[in-house]
Write a protein that holds these residues in place. Structure first.
Motif, PDB file in Angstrom:
ATOM      1  N   VAL A   2      23.770   5.921 -78.858  1.00 54.79           N
ATOM      2  CA  VAL A   2      24.779   5.811 -79.924  1.00 54.79           C
ATOM      3  C   VAL A   2      25.530   4.484 -79.816  1.00 54.79           C
ATOM      4  CG1 VAL A   2      27.005   6.734 -80.682  1.00 54.79           C
ATOM      5  CG2 VAL A   2      25.063   8.276 -80.329  1.00 54.79           C
ATOM      6  N   PHE A   3      25.863   4.085 -78.588  1.00 59.10           N
ATOM      7  CA  PHE A   3      26.578   2.814 -78.384  1.00 59.10           C
ATOM      8  C   PHE A   3      25.735   1.636 -78.868  1.00 59.10           C
ATOM      9  CE2 PHE A   3      27.364  -0.938 -75.743  1.00 59.10           C
ATOM     10  CZ  PHE A   3      28.713  -1.139 -75.974  1.00 59.10           C
ATOM     11  N   ILE A   4      24.460   1.625 -78.476  1.00 62.22           N
ATOM     12  CA  ILE A   4      23.573   0.517 -78.885  1.00 62.22           C
ATOM     13  C   ILE A   4      23.369   0.513 -80.397  1.00 62.22           C
ATOM     14  CG2 ILE A   4      21.214  -0.365 -78.730  1.00 62.22           C
ATOM     15  CD1 ILE A   4      21.155   0.644 -75.845  1.00 62.22           C
ATOM     16  N   LEU A   5      23.152   1.716 -80.973  1.00 60.90           N
ATOM     17  CA  LEU A   5      22.948   1.816 -82.415  1.00 60.90           C
ATOM     18  C   LEU A   5      24.156   1.288 -83.181  1.00 60.90           C
ATOM     19  CD1 LEU A   5      21.297   2.882 -84.845  1.00 60.90           C
ATOM     20  CD2 LEU A   5      22.442   5.083 -84.531  1.00 60.90           C
ATOM     21  N   ASN A   6      25.365   1.687 -82.775  1.00 59.02           N
ATOM     22  CA  ASN A   6      26.572   1.233 -83.464  1.00 59.02           C
ATOM     23  C   ASN A   6      26.794  -0.266 -83.270  1.00 59.02           C
ATOM     24  OD1 ASN A   6      28.599   3.554 -84.595  1.00 59.02           O
ATOM     25  ND2 ASN A   6      27.232   4.378 -83.036  1.00 59.02           N
ATOM     26  N   ALA A   7      26.459  -0.765 -82.080  1.00 58.57           N
ATOM     27  CA  ALA A   7      26.629  -2.203 -81.835  1.00 58.57           C
ATOM     28  C   ALA A   7      25.710  -3.021 -82.735  1.00 58.57           C
ATOM     29  CB  ALA A   7      26.341  -2.498 -80.361  1.00 58.57           C
ATOM     30  N   ILE A   8      24.472  -2.563 -82.893  1.00 58.54           N
ATOM     31  CA  ILE A   8      23.511  -3.270 -83.751  1.00 58.54           C
ATOM     32  C   ILE A   8      23.975  -3.266 -85.201  1.00 58.54           C
ATOM     33  CG2 ILE A   8      21.172  -3.161 -84.703  1.00 58.54           C
ATOM     34  CD1 ILE A   8      20.239  -2.141 -81.959  1.00 58.54           C
ATOM     35  N   VAL A   9      24.414  -2.087 -85.678  1.00 64.58           N
ATOM     36  CA  VAL A   9      24.859  -1.981 -87.069  1.00 64.58           C
ATOM     37  C   VAL A   9      26.080  -2.863 -87.319  1.00 64.58           C
ATOM     38  CG1 VAL A   9      25.871  -0.414 -88.777  1.00 64.58           C
ATOM     39  CG2 VAL A   9      23.878   0.298 -87.447  1.00 64.58           C
ATOM     40  N   HIS A  10      27.037  -2.862 -86.382  1.00 62.99           N
ATOM     41  CA  HIS A  10      28.240  -3.676 -86.559  1.00 62.99           C
ATOM     42  C   HIS A  10      27.917  -5.173 -86.527  1.00 62.99           C
ATOM     43  CE1 HIS A  10      31.653  -0.930 -86.775  1.00 62.99           C
ATOM     44  NE2 HIS A  10      31.006  -0.141 -85.924  1.00 62.99           N
ATOM     45  N   TYR A  11      26.911  -5.539 -85.738  1.00 66.72           N
ATOM     46  CA  TYR A  11      26.582  -6.963 -85.611  1.00 66.72           C
ATOM     47  C   TYR A  11      25.799  -7.485 -86.813  1.00 66.72           C
ATOM     48  CZ  TYR A  11      25.012 -11.335 -83.498  1.00 66.72           C
ATOM     49  OH  TYR A  11      24.777 -12.658 -83.238  1.00 66.72           O
ATOM     50  N   TYR A  12      24.847  -6.649 -87.282  1.00 65.71           N
ATOM     51  CA  TYR A  12      23.942  -7.132 -88.328  1.00 65.71           C
ATOM     52  C   TYR A  12      24.284  -6.635 -89.739  1.00 65.71           C
ATOM     53  CZ  TYR A  12      20.808  -8.768 -84.634  1.00 65.71           C
ATOM     54  OH  TYR A  12      20.272  -9.423 -83.549  1.00 65.71           O
ATOM     55  N   ALA A  13      25.029  -5.537 -89.835  1.00 66.74           N
ATOM     56  CA  ALA A  13      25.247  -4.962 -91.171  1.00 66.74           C
ATOM     57  C   ALA A  13      26.649  -4.420 -91.340  1.00 66.74           C
ATOM     58  CB  ALA A  13      24.224  -3.849 -91.418  1.00 66.74           C
ATOM     59  N   SER A  14      27.621  -5.101 -90.775  1.00 63.87           N
ATOM     60  CA  SER A  14      29.003  -4.622 -90.831  1.00 63.87           C
ATOM     61  C   SER A  14      29.561  -4.602 -92.252  1.00 63.87           C
ATOM     62  CB  SER A  14      29.893  -5.492 -89.934  1.00 63.87           C
ATOM     63  OG  SER A  14      29.842  -6.849 -90.354  1.00 63.87           O
ATOM     64  N   GLU A  15      28.980  -5.388 -93.168  1.00 61.35           N
ATOM     65  CA  GLU A  15      29.489  -5.433 -94.539  1.00 61.35           C
ATOM     66  C   GLU A  15      28.989  -4.268 -95.384  1.00 61.35           C
ATOM     67  OE1 GLU A  15      28.499  -9.211 -96.165  1.00 61.35           O
ATOM     68  OE2 GLU A  15      29.778 -10.338 -94.785  1.00 61.35           O
ATOM     69  N   LYS A  23      29.111  -0.704 -96.108  1.00 59.82           N
ATOM     70  CA  LYS A  23      29.901   0.498 -95.825  1.00 59.82           C
ATOM     71  C   LYS A  23      29.017   1.738 -95.748  1.00 59.82           C
ATOM     72  CE  LYS A  23      33.797  -1.700 -95.772  1.00 59.82           C
ATOM     73  NZ  LYS A  23      34.529  -1.879 -94.486  1.00 59.82           N
ATOM     74  N   ILE A  24      28.009   1.798 -96.610  1.00 64.24           N
ATOM     75  CA  ILE A  24      27.131   2.977 -96.632  1.00 64.24           C
ATOM     76  C   ILE A  24      26.388   3.099 -95.305  1.00 64.24           C
ATOM     77  CG2 ILE A  24      25.095   4.013 -97.686  1.00 64.24           C
ATOM     78  CD1 ILE A  24      25.957   2.856-100.345  1.00 64.24           C
ATOM     79  N   LEU A  25      25.807   1.981 -94.842  1.00 65.63           N
ATOM     80  CA  LEU A  25      25.063   2.000 -93.583  1.00 65.63           C
ATOM     81  C   LEU A  25      25.990   2.287 -92.403  1.00 65.63           C
ATOM     82  CD1 LEU A  25      22.408   1.662 -92.115  1.00 65.63           C
ATOM     83  CD2 LEU A  25      22.832  -0.816 -92.023  1.00 65.63           C
ATOM     84  N   THR A  26      27.185   1.711 -92.440  1.00 65.97           N
ATOM     85  CA  THR A  26      28.149   1.921 -91.351  1.00 65.97           C
ATOM     86  C   THR A  26      28.540   3.383 -91.235  1.00 65.97           C
ATOM     87  OG1 THR A  26      29.039  -0.315 -91.576  1.00 65.97           O
ATOM     88  CG2 THR A  26      30.426   1.327 -90.471  1.00 65.97           C
ATOM     89  N   TRP A  27      28.887   4.001 -92.375  1.00 68.14           N
ATOM     90  CA  TRP A  27      29.310   5.414 -92.333  1.00 68.14           C
ATOM     91  C   TRP A  27      28.132   6.349 -92.047  1.00 68.14           C
ATOM     92  CZ3 TRP A  27      33.827   7.426 -91.606  1.00 68.14           C
ATOM     93  CH2 TRP A  27      34.959   6.660 -91.877  1.00 68.14           C
TER      94      TRP A  27
END
Length: 221
Positions: A18-31, A33-37
């Motif tokens: 979960v930590f790695i998955l969230n880190a990747i999403v925040h780094y590459y796709a933080s803009e 909102k749909i992917l983040t949530w």
């Protein structure tokens, strides 16, 4: 309620994923909102699922040498006379408990006594409710002698379960209601009793390990 020791590694790996998955999403796709949530929801689902699966609820066990306690949480899916071909080589009364992924997966001794026989069998991973899973799937067989009567119980891996854990060995003294093993992610436990043993459950009953009384033991002559 606590977390069972068998869950420590799985939960740690889940947290790391979960930590790695969230880190990747925040780094590459933080803009996005749909992917983040979506990632947040998936992360919460993974962690909650792992925590509930490996939960270890506190239970008060009431030992009774005449009773056969249920070895696992789940649903009664088989009550029938059948040929037990591994150890007894005769007809026995079989009671089977199916454990779904949402059940507590701790396995408990149905009776107190001495372990007379134990064997681990590698095997396939058929659906746990498949009748052939009793003889073809990965499984363990344990026989406990209780006041002169032998009771056989069998852990059976299912399609999702790929690891059976046991805490018993031949010659060991075991106590009714105490843990004898754990099966990860869906499975079944069979209990084989002498023909004529009184059965206190019926097909479809929801049962709890160490709490529900499956029946009363008929002592063999």
């Amino acid at each position: 309620m606590t977390i069972h020791k068998e869950g420590y590694t799985s939960i740690a790996l889940g947290v790391l994923f979960v930590f790695i998955l969230n880190a990747i999403v925040h780094y590459y796709a933080s803009e996005s909102k749909i992917l983040t949530w979506t990632t947040y929801i998936l992360s919460a689902f993974i962690l909650i699922t792992l925590l509930q699966f490996f939960r270890n609820p506190k239970r008060t066990i009431s030992p009774n040498e005449e009773h056969i306690l249920c070895p696992a949480d789940g649903k009664v899916v088989v009550i029938e006379e059948t040929d037990e071909t591994e150890y007894f080589q005769d007809r026995r009364l079989q009671i089977s408990i199916f454990m779904s992924p949402i059940n507590v997966h701790i396995n408990r001794n149905p009776v107190s006594g001495i372990v007379k026989y134990f064997k681990y069998h590698p095997g396939k991973y058929l659906m746990a409710w498949n009748p052939k899973s009793s003889t073809l799937n990965e499984r363990t067989t344990t026989v406990v002698e209780s006041n002169g009567t032998e009771v056989l119980f069998r852990q059976i891996a299912g399609a999702m379960a790929r690891r059976i854990v046991w805490y018993v060995n031949e010659g060991q003294s075991v106590e009714q209601g105490k843990e004898f093993g754990f099966i990860k992610f869906g499975s079944r436990v069979d209990v084989f009793l002498p023909i004529g043993s009184k059965v206190d459950v019926k097909l479809g009953d929801v049962v709890k390990g160490g709490i529900t009384v499956l029946g009363e033991l008929k002592h063999e002559v």
